[in-house]
Motif scaffolding. Sequence first.
Motif, mmCIF file in Angstrom:
data_model
loop_
_atom_site.group_PDB
_atom_site.id
_atom_site.type_symbol
_atom_site.label_atom_id
_atom_site.label_comp_id
_atom_site.label_asym_id
_atom_site.label_seq_id
_atom_site.Cartn_x
_atom_site.Cartn_y
_atom_site.Cartn_z
ATOM 1 N N LEU A 76 -2.695 50.075 1.604
ATOM 2 C CA LEU A 76 -2.597 50.570 2.962
ATOM 3 C C LEU A 76 -1.553 51.680 3.056
ATOM 4 O O LEU A 76 -1.733 52.661 3.792
ATOM 5 C CB LEU A 76 -2.224 49.432 3.926
ATOM 6 C CG LEU A 76 -3.296 48.382 4.154
ATOM 7 C CD1 LEU A 76 -2.755 47.233 4.989
ATOM 8 C CD2 LEU A 76 -4.505 48.992 4.843
ATOM 9 N N SER A 131 -2.290 40.258 -1.545
ATOM 10 C CA SER A 131 -1.638 40.846 -0.382
ATOM 11 C C SER A 131 -0.709 41.979 -0.800
ATOM 12 O O SER A 131 -0.649 43.023 -0.141
ATOM 13 C CB SER A 131 -0.823 39.796 0.369
ATOM 14 O OG SER A 131 -1.618 38.694 0.652
ATOM 15 N N LEU A 153 -11.955 49.888 2.462
ATOM 16 C CA LEU A 153 -10.909 50.873 2.745
ATOM 17 C C LEU A 153 -11.235 52.274 2.252
ATOM 18 O O LEU A 153 -10.800 53.251 2.834
ATOM 19 C CB LEU A 153 -9.598 50.431 2.090
ATOM 20 C CG LEU A 153 -8.836 49.337 2.813
ATOM 21 C CD1 LEU A 153 -7.561 49.034 2.062
ATOM 22 C CD2 LEU A 153 -8.519 49.774 4.227
ATOM 23 N N MET A 170 -1.857 56.222 4.850
ATOM 24 C CA MET A 170 -0.832 56.429 5.869
ATOM 25 C C MET A 170 0.345 57.172 5.273
ATOM 26 O O MET A 170 0.756 56.878 4.149
ATOM 27 C CB MET A 170 -0.382 55.069 6.411
ATOM 28 C CG MET A 170 -1.166 54.680 7.645
ATOM 29 S SD MET A 170 -0.874 52.969 8.080
ATOM 30 C CE MET A 170 -2.284 52.199 7.293
ATOM 31 N N ILE A 208 -2.812 44.892 -1.525
ATOM 32 C CA ILE A 208 -3.444 45.426 -0.325
ATOM 33 C C ILE A 208 -2.425 46.217 0.502
ATOM 34 O O ILE A 208 -2.728 47.281 1.045
ATOM 35 C CB ILE A 208 -4.078 44.282 0.495
ATOM 36 C CG1 ILE A 208 -5.311 43.760 -0.243
ATOM 37 C CG2 ILE A 208 -4.480 44.753 1.878
ATOM 38 C CD1 ILE A 208 -5.836 42.463 0.309
ATOM 39 N N MET A 267 -11.603 44.666 -0.239
ATOM 40 C CA MET A 267 -10.716 45.646 0.380
ATOM 41 C C MET A 267 -11.060 47.063 -0.069
ATOM 42 O O MET A 267 -11.120 47.981 0.749
ATOM 43 C CB MET A 267 -9.264 45.322 -0.002
ATOM 44 C CG MET A 267 -8.603 44.382 0.959
ATOM 45 S SD MET A 267 -8.516 45.157 2.571
ATOM 46 C CE MET A 267 -8.001 43.819 3.588
#
Lengths: 772, 137
Positions: free
Chosen positions: B51, B44, B130, B1, B47, B126
């Motif tokens: 992201l 987390s 991903l 992103m 991750i 993940m």
Amino acid sequence: MELYYPIAIIFLVSFLAPLIEKRFPAGAGWILSILPAMSFFYYLYRAIEAGTESVVLESFGWMPALGINFSFYLDGLSLLFLLLVTAIGTLILIYSGYYMSGYALKDRFYMYLMFFMASMMGLVLSGNLITLFVFWELTSVSSFLLIGFFHEKETSRSAALQSLLITVMGGLALLAGIVLIHQVTGSFEIAEVLTQREALQSSPFYFAILLLLFAGAFTKSAQFPFHFWLPNAMAGPSPVSAFLHSATMVKAGIYILMRLAPVMGGTIEWKTGLTIFGVTTMFVGAYFSLTQTDLKKILAYTTISALGTLVLLVGIDTKESITAAIIFLVVHSLYKGSLFMLAGSIDKKTGTRDLNKLGGLSKTMPFTTIAALVALFSMAGLPPFIGFIGKELIYEAKVAIPGTANFLLFMGIVSNIFMVAISGIFAWRVFFGKPGNTPIQPKETPLRLWLGPAVLAALSLVLALFPAFFASNVVSPAISAVRATDIQIKIKLWHGFNLVLLLSLVTVMFGVLLFVFRDRVIPFLRKINSRMVKFSFSAEFSKLIEGFLFITKKKTNFIQGGIQRFYLMVIFIVTSAFVWYQLINTQFWNISYDFGPIPYYVLGIVVLMIAASLLAVLTSSRITAIVSMGVVGWGIAIIFAFYGAVDLAITQIMVEMLVVVLFVMVIYHLPVFKNFSSKASRIRDGIIALIFGGFMTALTLKGDQLDLYPNISEYYNENSLVLGQGRNIVNVILVDFRALDTIGEIFVLTIAAVGVFSLMRLKINKSKKQVK
Amino acid sequence: MNSQILHIAARIIKPLFVLTSLVVLYRGHNMPGGGFIGGLLAASGYIFYMLAYDVKSTLKKMWIKPFELMAWGLLMAFASGFAGLFHATPFLTGRWISVFGIKLGSPTLFDVGVYLTVIGVLLTIMVAILDKEKKWD
């Protein structure tokens, strides 16, 4: 110093062996051989210190509640095997130091070999049947790695797999037998089991135990019809073959028979079973050794014959036969270890192991020749070597069988005639006659290659000429352990003129005759074999395995068809059926339940959760469904927090968050959301869901009322700080009280991760294929 | 992103989460926390970073791969069980020593093992899902 220290140290060092090999590539064999050599003297010292009769027993708990302990039991029998394993292990390591020097992955070789040695030592020293079984399986696993050491060759891999499958199947049978022994005697401890002869033999399980024990011992010790894995196992490097055939692996089966002989033996079933399999194996092995041309194959078949002899002797079950068995065990280990190492040296220095290509090596390899001749004389049972004593004792035992079975004596003599002949052929064809046509010009081997065989060959002579120490400190205690009475024997080379000596003379005479007429007899035997023996055990076994795989594949394809909905349905239906059944049948069923006052905020959260789950069911958008499931999860987390379970709440929040993220990422890979299911199937799914949800509700309600073990939460409450050193009881339960469960959980997590990883990888391979 | 806000947030949040996870792990034995929660927290953080940026650059910043983390975690948890064995007690029996007033025991090692395994498991899953370029190895 505890009895198990040498074993623990060798296990530990086996994992460091690759590093040692990297640091000292030339001397690794020498360095590592120190350990078994020291263990040899340590066990000898412990046994002598304990005196000839007594038993050294050490024990500490492993799973004491189940009667499973790390017990170590050193008596005459364990000592004999330990001495063989450590002595031959030392020499094999020295030998490997040179032999393996050219190979890649030799660092790993030392690791496997040390691991194998430690497993075998653990097996013979175990005082608990379960630990014995664990070590038993470790020898199977490590021999699998060793036999398949040249893993780039197809034959090595299939031989390794074959030996693993056969010995592990036998191991499973042995485990079942051990469990049955525990049923009868109430103990896994060998010392305890050995006192319960009456109970075992009068038990209705006796015959079942016997069969299972035989299955374990016969597969491990390569008895007919399981013998075929042993000749194939020569695909491993020569030091491995030498170790496997002489002191380890195949002797484990003999060990377990001897170990349990005092309690299991003496019955007609025991004697008949062992005698039939023993005599068949003895004959088959000796017969097939005659027609082989590969040195290692010849030796492998003679090992089968020797193992058959040992089983037969244990089966005859008299004082004489056990004496003969113990002596012959040593005899065989000495000459077989020596000959296999020499076959490896010859292979190394001439480039071939084919009898037809070898010849005249006595001129070029004098040390090798001398060692080999001594070992071969011992194998043929000629004086003044210990093989002669062994053979005399075997004949004596057979002559003295109560109710004289002349058939056994006859078969024994025939097998020995074959042994004499094959020893002669081996010696003549390899070392004398015309120089052979070998790929490499033969040259004498360096010290490290002939030292081991020479020491073993020399022992064959020394033990025969000066047997006093050996007889009183090693052999007599071993016989006493097997016979369960105190027995002192004297070993003599010269037994006087009697029937046994006459039989020996006949054996040698016929053996020499067979040797002289070998050029006529052996081609004739080969012709017979090629016509008559069409049945290959090895090939049939492969077919059996292939058939088995075919059936399991069909079965798996049927049960796991690849439709995930079907899997979920099966899981839900089966679980609900069992739990409902148990719920309905448990004690009482009190519907009236006092809920107590429910705070309005909790009620609000619950209403929200119900609304969210309804939305998840009814919506036609994946994102909406996932987010509303997330709402349910958060609701649960908040309720946890209200009632003081902070740990659970935090975990729940983290998990919910990650699950939502995961789902959103996975959606990317899924096809477009469409409604495929018919109305009927939706109703069916709905019913299943209601039944499942209903049982969860009922379980929660009932679980609160049942108080089967009232002490458990109090126990945790009281002992968390005292025993677990922590105030957070949840955490203490996770990492201390119920740590074994946690270990299981993290292993499952890892397997799941590996599963996801490989599933995604599978996809890539497919797309790569399409590109091609 | 490709969002500047997300990038900056991720750069701050990742170390913050890892630090918090260590605190949670440390205090876990006496207060709410422990290896499992700590592992979830730390994972987390990573991750989130994954992201915001992408898998490749996240893995590059880690000096140990998720797969190896799993292996080390399992090994540590398993090895802590042997402490009991060496004192002739059953496998996984806790043993404690006190170093400068801090109590250290085999369950501590066990908890660290759980912590590492959980991070490894989550990151492995993940990364597998991903990574759209499928170039991780």
